[in-house]
Design a protein around this motif. Structure first.
Motif, PDB file in Angstrom:
ATOM      1  N   LYS A   1     -75.142  56.691 -52.544  1.00 44.19           N
ATOM      2  CA  LYS A   1     -75.038  57.398 -51.268  1.00 44.19           C
ATOM      3  C   LYS A   1     -74.492  58.804 -51.468  1.00 44.19           C
ATOM      4  O   LYS A   1     -73.683  59.048 -52.350  1.00 44.19           O
ATOM      5  N   ARG A   2     -74.947  59.688 -50.600  1.00 43.86           N
ATOM      6  CA  ARG A   2     -74.412  61.043 -50.549  1.00 43.86           C
ATOM      7  C   ARG A   2     -73.199  61.000 -49.629  1.00 43.86           C
ATOM      8  O   ARG A   2     -73.319  60.699 -48.434  1.00 43.86           O
TER       9      ARG A   2
ATOM     10  N   GLN B   1     -75.488  47.110 -49.033  1.00 42.44           N
ATOM     11  CA  GLN B   1     -75.358  48.471 -49.566  1.00 42.44           C
ATOM     12  C   GLN B   1     -74.925  48.472 -51.032  1.00 42.44           C
ATOM     13  O   GLN B   1     -75.063  49.492 -51.716  1.00 42.44           O
ATOM     14  N   ILE B   2     -74.379  47.352 -51.495  1.00 45.14           N
ATOM     15  CA  ILE B   2     -73.855  47.298 -52.870  1.00 45.14           C
ATOM     16  C   ILE B   2     -74.982  47.551 -53.866  1.00 45.14           C
ATOM     17  O   ILE B   2     -76.057  46.948 -53.797  1.00 45.14           O
TER      18      ILE B   2
ATOM     19  N   GLY C   1     -64.160  59.036 -47.964  1.00 47.66           N
ATOM     20  CA  GLY C   1     -65.449  59.685 -47.783  1.00 47.66           C
ATOM     21  C   GLY C   1     -66.277  59.019 -46.707  1.00 47.66           C
ATOM     22  O   GLY C   1     -66.046  57.858 -46.345  1.00 47.66           O
ATOM     23  N   LEU C   2     -67.222  59.775 -46.180  1.00 48.74           N
ATOM     24  CA  LEU C   2     -68.134  59.258 -45.176  1.00 48.74           C
ATOM     25  C   LEU C   2     -69.555  59.528 -45.648  1.00 48.74           C
ATOM     26  O   LEU C   2     -69.925  60.673 -45.916  1.00 48.74           O
ATOM     27  N   SER C   3     -70.342  58.461 -45.764  1.00 47.76           N
ATOM     28  CA  SER C   3     -71.698  58.626 -46.279  1.00 47.76           C
ATOM     29  C   SER C   3     -72.593  59.286 -45.251  1.00 47.76           C
ATOM     30  O   SER C   3     -72.296  59.324 -44.053  1.00 47.76           O
ATOM     31  N   HIS C   4     -73.709  59.798 -45.729  1.00 48.18           N
ATOM     32  CA  HIS C   4     -74.710  60.440 -44.880  1.00 48.18           C
ATOM     33  C   HIS C   4     -75.102  59.509 -43.743  1.00 48.18           C
ATOM     34  O   HIS C   4     -75.301  59.939 -42.602  1.00 48.18           O
TER      35      HIS C   4
ATOM     36  N   LYS D   1     -71.931  55.740 -56.187  1.00 46.58           N
ATOM     37  CA  LYS D   1     -72.576  54.432 -56.309  1.00 46.58           C
ATOM     38  C   LYS D   1     -71.684  53.386 -55.658  1.00 46.58           C
ATOM     39  O   LYS D   1     -70.491  53.280 -55.964  1.00 46.58           O
ATOM     40  N   VAL D   2     -72.256  52.615 -54.742  1.00 45.96           N
ATOM     41  CA  VAL D   2     -71.499  51.587 -54.036  1.00 45.96           C
ATOM     42  C   VAL D   2     -71.343  50.377 -54.947  1.00 45.96           C
ATOM     43  O   VAL D   2     -72.326  49.803 -55.427  1.00 45.96           O
ATOM     44  N   THR D   3     -70.084  49.978 -55.171  1.00 44.28           N
ATOM     45  CA  THR D   3     -69.799  48.870 -56.091  1.00 44.28           C
ATOM     46  C   THR D   3     -69.244  47.634 -55.386  1.00 44.28           C
ATOM     47  O   THR D   3     -69.158  46.569 -55.983  1.00 44.28           O
ATOM     48  N   GLY D   4     -68.844  47.795 -54.120  1.00 41.43           N
ATOM     49  CA  GLY D   4     -68.278  46.639 -53.436  1.00 41.43           C
ATOM     50  C   GLY D   4     -68.041  46.900 -51.965  1.00 41.43           C
ATOM     51  O   GLY D   4     -68.352  47.971 -51.429  1.00 41.43           O
ATOM     52  N   TYR D   5     -67.467  45.898 -51.314  1.00 41.22           N
ATOM     53  CA  TYR D   5     -67.169  45.959 -49.886  1.00 41.22           C
ATOM     54  C   TYR D   5     -65.820  45.312 -49.660  1.00 41.22           C
ATOM     55  O   TYR D   5     -65.569  44.192 -50.117  1.00 41.22           O
ATOM     56  N   ASP D   6     -64.909  46.013 -48.987  1.00 38.59           N
ATOM     57  CA  ASP D   6     -63.549  45.536 -48.767  1.00 38.59           C
ATOM     58  C   ASP D   6     -63.295  45.406 -47.267  1.00 38.59           C
ATOM     59  O   ASP D   6     -63.410  46.380 -46.530  1.00 38.59           O
ATOM     60  N   HIS D   7     -62.984  44.202 -46.826  1.00 33.45           N
ATOM     61  CA  HIS D   7     -62.658  44.008 -45.420  1.00 33.45           C
ATOM     62  C   HIS D   7     -61.291  43.346 -45.277  1.00 33.45           C
ATOM     63  O   HIS D   7     -61.031  42.598 -44.333  1.00 33.45           O
ATOM     64  N   SER D   8     -60.388  43.646 -46.232  1.00 32.07           N
ATOM     65  CA  SER D   8     -59.054  43.034 -46.217  1.00 32.07           C
ATOM     66  C   SER D   8     -58.075  43.788 -45.328  1.00 32.07           C
ATOM     67  O   SER D   8     -57.037  43.252 -44.952  1.00 32.07           O
TER      68      SER D   8
END
Length: 443
Positions: free
Chosen positions: A379-380, A374-375, A393-396, A421-428
């Motif tokens: 997304k809306r 997704q990066i 937030g929660l994307s469409h 705009k998706v810039t990253g992913y955090d799973h910490s």
């Protein structure tokens, strides 16, 4: 008197909690403002999907009474209906109001305080209950609303107690749901999750014509302005070509929650599910083909009494090769009163847990891979009044998004959709096993 509703379990219970609040408010009771701890009445809207859910409610009652021995505790919901005895003998439970009597809760509370009640348990045959108690689902502090369109279930799957807790399948009329959604839109809701115990059984008779779930969706899309709709759990055979056609309307969010439970045909047969492995494969591939990019979550049970290691491996191998996003994995738990609990075969609890762990590992790997894909995308995103799943937030398409700098605009933009705009992913964050996306608002 001030009250607080404590909701356990599914989205249908969330809807019912909104209705409980509405009815109590109309009867002069005062809801506790978020953050306050001065409630004198605690209403537990319980879950009964597993025996552990009932035990959790019992423990919660004891904790509440330790904190405030003089508070009033009302037990309602599914556990009050099917596990009444667990609460009727519990000193801390002042009133037990089963699902069959849930609509009478404010009146019963008033009579309780006036000393007019000679008993504390109110319960009757749930299969004789006809009404669905329309009008619930919204809590003022939320942007999204769970709207019950159907309640009860006629399937009687061998592992499930819910038909005995909620009664036979029955549906709210199309016209009533259209009106309710228009009211919710006027009140500020911008996303509605259509929920029920078995929404694939939705049915309304209008004249000589029987309306099914697809007819309901067509009417909601045509006659309301609600910008976002989602569906709760569907079974594979309920993913029809006509339903997938409706997803061409962007207001129907590309998000599917599939209740499959297993992908092995023999296990499905013993669960009394009305589909096969082939149906599971067909439905997931159809979603990927017709609604590409959809977020697909699935419920799976491991260690059902008849499930052999080979059958579990068959489920694992089948799912590994299919398109989906996330698995919700549940080790099988015996539920007194169900046919599965009386079976003369069983799987050791540690084996159930090991199988669940293997599927969760598969799920995390799949979710992480798709999250990273997704990066760079835009997304809306609906900005939430209350952050959920690690993001504001929660994307469409159902991805939780942590929006950079959200603190500065959260009050102003809550309830609105923005382009992110998706810039990253955090799973910490260990609290949310799968993590969330990170993004920034596009100006």
């Amino acid at each position: 008197m001030k009250y607080q509703v404590h909701t356990f379990g599914c989205k249908v219970n969330t809807y019912d909690a909104g209705l409980i609040q509405k009815n109590l408010n109309a009867s002069g009771f005062m809801p506790v403002v978020s953050g306050q701890k001065d409630a004198r009445i605690h209403v537990l809207n319980t879950c009964a999907v597993t025996a552990e859910a009932t035990k959790e409610a019992v423990r919660y009652i004891r904790r509440l009474k330790v904190k405030d021995p003089f508070c009033t505790i009302v037990v309602t919901g599914c556990a009050a209906q099917v596990d009444t005895g667990s609460f009727s003998s519990l000193p801390g439970a002042d009133l037990i109001v089963a699902n069959s009597h849930k609509s009478s809760l404010p009146d019963l509370l008033n009579k309780h305080f006036r000393g007019e009640l000679t008993e504390k348990v109110f319960k009757s045959n749930i299969f004789k209950k006809e009404d669905l108690e329309a009008g619930g689902g919204i809590e003022k502090q939320h942007t999204r609303t769970f709207l019950k369109i159907q309640d009860g279930c006629n399937s009687f799957c061998t592992y499930c107690i819910i038909p005995y807790a909620r009664g036979k399948s029955r549906s709210i009329p199309v016209a009533d749901l259209v009106n309710r959604i228009n009211d919710l839109y006027a009140e500020g809701s911008r996303e509605v999750v259509l929920t029920g115990v078995h929404i694939g059984d939705y049915e309304d008779q209008i004249g000589d014509r029987k309306y099914v779930m697809e007819d309901l969706l067509e009417n909601l899309l045509a006659k309301t302005k609600m910008p976002r709709f989602r569906l709760s759990s569907l079974e594979p055979v309920e993913v029809s070509e006509r339903l997938l056609d409706l997803y061409q309307d962007s207001r129907l969010c590309p998000h599917f929650h599939m209740s499959i439970q297993s992908a092995n045909t023999d296990v499905l047969f013993h669960m009394k599910r009305k589909y096969t492995q082939e149906d599971v494969q067909k439905s997931l591939r159809a979603i990927a083909d017709r609604v590409p990019g959809s977020f697909v979550g699935m419920d799976v049970i491991t260690g059902f009494p008849t499930e052999t290691e080979e059958q579990f491996q068959d489920t694992y191998n089948c799912l590994k090769d299919l398109p989906w996003t996330k698995l919700h994995v549940f080790p099988y738990s015996e539920r007194q009163g169900t046919r599965a609990a009386a079976m003369d075969v069983s799987v050791y609890p540690h084996v159930r847990a090991e199988r669940a762990a293997r599927l969760r590992e598969l799920s995390i790997a799949r979710y992480t891979e798709q999250a990273q894909n997704q990066i760079g995308s835009t997304k809306r995103v609906l900005v939430l009044k209350n952050a959920a799943k690690g993001g504001q937030g929660l994307s469409h398409d159902y991805w939780p998004v942590d929006i950079a700098g959200a603190e500065s605009f959260l009050d102003h933009w809550a309830g609105q959709e923005v382009d992110v705009k998706v810039t990253g992913y955090d799973h910490s964050n260990k609290q949310h096993m799968e993590g969330h996306l990170i993004g920034e608002v596009l100006s």
